[in-house]
Enzyme design. Structure first.
Site, short mmCIF file in Angstrom:
data_model
loop_
_atom_site.label_atom_id
_atom_site.label_comp_id
_atom_site.label_asym_id
_atom_site.label_seq_id
_atom_site.Cartn_x
_atom_site.Cartn_y
_atom_site.Cartn_z
N VAL A 212 -13.01 52.39 51.01
CA VAL A 212 -11.37 53.75 51.49
C VAL A 212 -11.74 55.21 51.40
O VAL A 212 -11.13 56.02 52.17
CB VAL A 212 -10.32 53.06 50.17
CG1 VAL A 212 -10.83 53.64 48.84
CG2 VAL A 212 -9.39 53.79 50.19
N LYS A 213 -13.09 55.05 51.30
CA LYS A 213 -13.74 56.86 51.41
C LYS A 213 -13.73 57.72 52.27
O LYS A 213 -13.79 58.28 51.87
CB LYS A 213 -14.17 56.39 49.81
CG LYS A 213 -14.69 56.07 48.60
CD LYS A 213 -13.48 57.38 47.66
CE LYS A 213 -13.38 57.01 46.26
NZ LYS A 213 -12.72 57.51 45.80
#
Length: 472
Positions: free
Chosen positions: A45-46
């Protein structure tokens, strides 16, 4: 003939799919859904905030061509930033605490980044913490820029602008009863939670926190060490808006890792420990809902960086998270043999905040060349062993700088020593002692350190055992 326009890798960030978890849903009345954020190009998700923070810095003139990105990271944010840096020609330096997996360190270096390792067992405000070291590097390096995912509002804004609307659309206008998100910087839950609440959603926004983290610490569950990576904190970040959270769920390392392994084996999803935490919390939430309910979980990262950790049975046994099916007491036999022939205690350690000079005196007193470094005197688990001191590295450090004798051990320590379970076979202890850094192993019983063994201990045991079985 017209040419087809293909995207760059940065254009692939976001728009991750949602899948139905049929096998896991058998445990609850309703339906479990998972948004697979680890299908972003960098594997987590980063990627979303890596792109958003760099674009914001470029717009604001904080990052210019040829600049250097410096960030404290547990690994995934570093990958997201490194992908953008590779595309746009920036130098990257990432500062990581020493509890992170070797795979994460190697992955960042594979993208061309430089990695600086700092001790985990220091106060967040210590000059040796990974926050302080990254601050210093960003100030000292010309053109240095620290995105600071823990304070940069481009972090939650990215999730408000992309992740939240995606989930809303993919669930037919937010038709879910709960959204479950594990919390590290708090950017994901802040952005998604704000978006859902502004749309008038009645879905519960559920935050997931590891046992030992500050977010859910109380008198019964104090702050302390934990092994799951990438979530939890020891102080509250500016990027977390706790007002969007309707419920907090605390999850143990054991539950996180066992459920992550279950997702791989039952759903075909190779996920990280933080995803295991999210799924465990999602199950608890779903158990309190009806048969028509739907619980959506955001799965933040994959398991590719944890193959040598909780996906490895021996690692799980060492930390007391799995029981060995067969229990040959070989390592315990070696320990008993060692006790009979030596006056040295089973386990000699040094505290991370003691001085290097005192640690050297301890090593000389007991005639040992490697020493485990611990957070405090009482050792409840292997997580309390945060590093090691090794004679050769200490010699080089003190030879170059005699003042190093007055440094804290945390500054001079190396990564933790290999660990074996007390019930391990001789083959496993041999494997631990035969590696390039394996002159000593820590022995654990039920996940708690109980002793150390050296190559010479094993040699003496094998020689004595052979002499006992030689024909007369």
């Amino acid at each position: 003939m017209s040419r087809r326009a293909y995207p760059t890798v940065l254009e692939l960030v976001g728009n991750t799919p949602i899948v139905r978890l049929d096998r896991l849903s058998r445990d609850v009345p309703g339906e479990l859904l998972a948004k697979l954020e680890y299908l972003n190009p960098g594997g987590s998700v980063k990627d979303r905030i890596g792109l958003a923070m760099i674009e914001a810095a470029e717009r604001d003139g904080l990052l210019r061509p040829g600049g250097t990105i410096v960030e404290p990271t547990s690994g995934n944010t570093g990958v997201g930033l490194a992908i953008v840096a590779a595309q746009r020609g920036y130098r990257c330096i990432f500062v990581m605490p020493d509890k992170m997996s070797q795979e994460k360190i190697s992955m960042l270096r594979a993208y061309g980044a430089e990695v600086v390792i700092t001790p985990t067992a220091v106060d967040p405000h210590s000059p040796e913490s990974y926050y302080a070291v990254s601050d210093r590097l960003a100030e000292e390096i010309p053109g240095g820029f620290k995105p600071d995912q823990y304070a940069n509002q481009a972090n939650p804004d990215a999730h408000y602008a992309t992740t939240g609307p995606e989930v809303w659309e993919q669930t037919d206008g937010g038709r879910v009863d709960a959204v479950v998100v594990s919390v590290g910087t708090g950017g994901t839950i802040t952005g998604v939670g704000r978006y859902f609440k502004e749309q008038g959603s009645q879905a519960r926004i559920v935050a997931v926190d590891p046992e030992g983290s500050v977010f859910t610490a109380d008198a019964e569950h104090p702050e302390g060490p934990y092994l799951v990576e990438g979530i939890g904190k020891e102080c509250w970040p500016d990027t977390l808006d706790a007002s969007v959270v309707d419920e907090w769920v605390r999850v143990s390392d054991r539950d996180s890792f066992l459920l992550a392994r279950r997702l791989a084996r039952e759903e075909g999803l190779l996920v990280g420990g933080s995803t295991g935490s999210t799924a465990w919390a999602g199950l608890q939430v779903a158990r309190g809902l009806g048969p028509e309910s739907r619980v959506l979980m955001l799965f933040p990262d994959s398991g590719r960086s944890y193959l040598s950790k909780f996906y490895d049975d021996n690692w799980m046994i060492q930390y007391g998270f799995l029981e060995r099916k067969t229990l040959p007491p070989a390592v315990e036999e070696v320990l008993r043999f060692r006790r009979a022939g030596h006056d040295v205690p089973d386990l000699v350690t040094v505290g991370s905040h003691e001085k290097v000079g005192a640690a050297i005196e301890t090593m000389q007193q007991y005639g040992i060349s490697q020493l485990p470094v611990v957070r405090h005197e009482v050792l409840d688990s292997l997580a309390d062993v945060v590093g090691s001191l090794q004679e050769r590295a200490l010699l080089e450090r003190v030879f170059r700088d005699p003042d190093a004798l007055n440094e804290d051990v945390a500054v001079a320590m190396q990564p933790p020593l290999p660990a074996v379970d007390a019930d391990s076979s001789l083959d496993e202890v041999y494997e631990g002692l035969s590696g390039p850094n394996g002159a000593v192993v820590v022995v654990a019983s039920g996940g708690r350190p109980t002793g150390v063994l050296t190559r010479s201990d094993l040699l003496e045991f094998l020689a004595a055992r052979r002499s006992r079985v030689q024909p007369s």
